[in-house]
Design an enzyme around this catalytic site. Structure first.
Site: not given
Lengths: 178, 305
Positions: B27, B29
């Site tokens: 991922d 952020d």
């Protein structure tokens, strides 16, 4: 207050009113992401318990011809989802408004009739508050829906069934004295 | 297998877990960067993975940016060698999903059927990905009979308004019109600790008004993994999922058959993972990561020099 700048990063820097203690979500045809942002900021602000109140949960407001516009319930759901908490809902089918009326006018539920066109708001509230309930067919709910609830085995659906129905409230006129 | 046990990954454990891995899905952020700051050591980790011959691919629920913008962002924040084809955003994958559903295998050849238009609630990054997939966007005003609106796509839309909500509902009166959401995230963290509403909150408004349930492309649903497998053919049993949000990244890993590592530089706290572990609910247990680290920089010692 007007929000500075065009983007959420700017909106999140706008000063918050220190006196705000509640976010109230009602019907707002000017609802926007910016307002949703501000509501979230107030609800999450440290050091104050901010209430989250919704006027009602209606999904849509019917217009002529079968069209509809989004109801307040959509906006309440947006705020609840962002804030991950439930709103206190004032409107029907919750009993808060009946309690307001009953306390002001000394109402005896056993001698009061609730008249409405929506099963999931008007009739449900009336039934929950011990009123006699009367469905009028000039609005949202249909007799087919009533029969569907009646035939179901589900107690929740049974509480949507009115005691009586009329095609229109004008059908009540003959019962009233000259 | 049984429930994951949320073990801190360090020392010999690092080499045991990273050694056999062919690749890692990250991922973005809260994992690689927070706002405009790279997580310290994260660029070095990616460089070390590259030198170890392990693949690094990126899977993000953030539907604001096109993959071309994301490629520039990686470079600007000090991550070198990441190309757009390595990046799977919910914007890209939603466009691929809609292309599949509306244009099928090659579109209506000879029938003049363009697949219809898509009404997008979202910014220019999302709109661009939909156009790049060969789909046409609905503008203001009525759909013509020749090009009806066949899908409403809800993404991160900081220009969301009641009027757009009403317009979306108008299109959704047609039961043939799809309702698709880029991701379910209820909110996103801002760098100062505040939160900004996510696509999930806007989708909830559209679902409530229309009476329909959205098809959600992003994590924890597995469609983005299907896109990754189609392009790169990864083996789930040799791939690790690294993320910061239990309800999306870790559950996504579980749903796709990947071992999961929670990094604590983002949304979820270790206490939340432990609470899920202690819960009786099967759904909660699926959000427990196999491992956790304070930051992905902690993974560096697990790789060969």
């Amino acid at each position: 207050a007007a929000l500075p700048g065009p983007a959420p990063a700017d909106w999140a820097q706008a000063p918050l009113d220190p006196a705000v203690r509640a976010v109230l979500v009602g019907f707002d045809e000017h609802f926007s992401y910016a307002k949703l942002c501000q509501a979230l900021r107030y609800l999450l602000r440290d050091g104050t318990d901010c209430l989250l109140v919704g006027t009602n949960r209606d999904h849509r407001l019917p217009l002529e011809g079968g069209a509809a516009i989004p109801g307040t319930g959509c906006l309440v759901k947006a705020v609840e989802t962002a804030a991950q908490r439930d709103a206190f809902i004032v409107g029907k089918p919750n009993r808060y408004m009946f309690d307001c009326v009953a306390s002001e006018f000394n109402i005896d539920p056993a001698r009061t009739i609730m008249v409405g066109d929506r099963l999931d708001t008007d009739i449900l509230m009336g039934n929950s508050c011990g009123l006699t309930t009367l469905l009028t067919l000039t609005g949202v709910s249909t007799l087919d829906e009533v029969r569907g609830h009646q035939d179901s085995n589900c107690p929740t659906r049974q509480s949507l069934v009115p005691d009586y129905y009329v095609d229109s409230i004008s059908d009540l006129l003959p019962a009233l004295g000259e | 297998g049984g429930m994951a046990s949320c073990r801190r990954l360090s020392g010999a454990g690092l080499r045991e877990v990273l050694g056999p891995a062919q690749g890692l899905l990250f991922d973005c952020d809260g994992v690689l960067w927070a706002g405009e700051r790279a997580v310290p050591g994260a660029p070095e980790l990616l460089e070390r993975l590259r030198r170890s011959g392990k693949a690094a691919l990126f899977v993000s629920n953030n539907s604001r940016r096109s993959v071309a913008e994301l490629e520039r962002r990686f470079s600007r924040l000090g991550f070198h060698g990441v190309r757009a084809e390595h990046v799977f955003s919910s914007a890209l994958c939603s466009a691929l999903f809609l292309r599949q559903r509306l244009l099928g295998g090659g579109g209506g050849v000879g029938s003049g059927d363009s697949g219809g238009r898509v009404f997008v609630l979202g910014g220019e990054g999302l709109r661009g990905e939909v156009r790049d997939a060969g789909l046409r966007l609905a503008g203001e005003g009525e759909a013509t009979p020749a090009e009806p609106v066949r899908a409403v796509l809800v993404g991160y839309d900081d220009q969301f308004t009641f009027a757009k909500l009403a317009q979306a509902c108008g299109y959704l009166r047609d039961p043939q019109c799809l309702l698709v959401a880029t991701d379910p995230d209820p909110w996103h963290p801002l760098s100062d600790g505040q939160r900004t509403p996510g696509t999930g909150s806007l989708t909830a408004a559209v679902e409530t008004a229309s009476g329909r349930k959205a098809l959600v492309v992003g994590k924890p649903n597995t469609y983005m993994f299907d896109c990754i497998v189609e392009r790169f053919g990864v083996d789930p049993s040799r791939t690790l999922m690294v993320g910061d949000r239990l309800e999306t990244d870790i559950l996504f890993g579980k749903n796709c058959g990947l071992s999961t590592i929670l990094t604590l530089t983002g949304v979820s706290r270790l206490e939340e993972a432990q609470a899920y572990m202690a819960s009786d609910s099967a759904a909660a247990k699926d959000m427990v990561p196999n491992y956790y680290v304070d930051s992905i920089a902690d993974l560096i010692p697990g790789l060969d020099e």
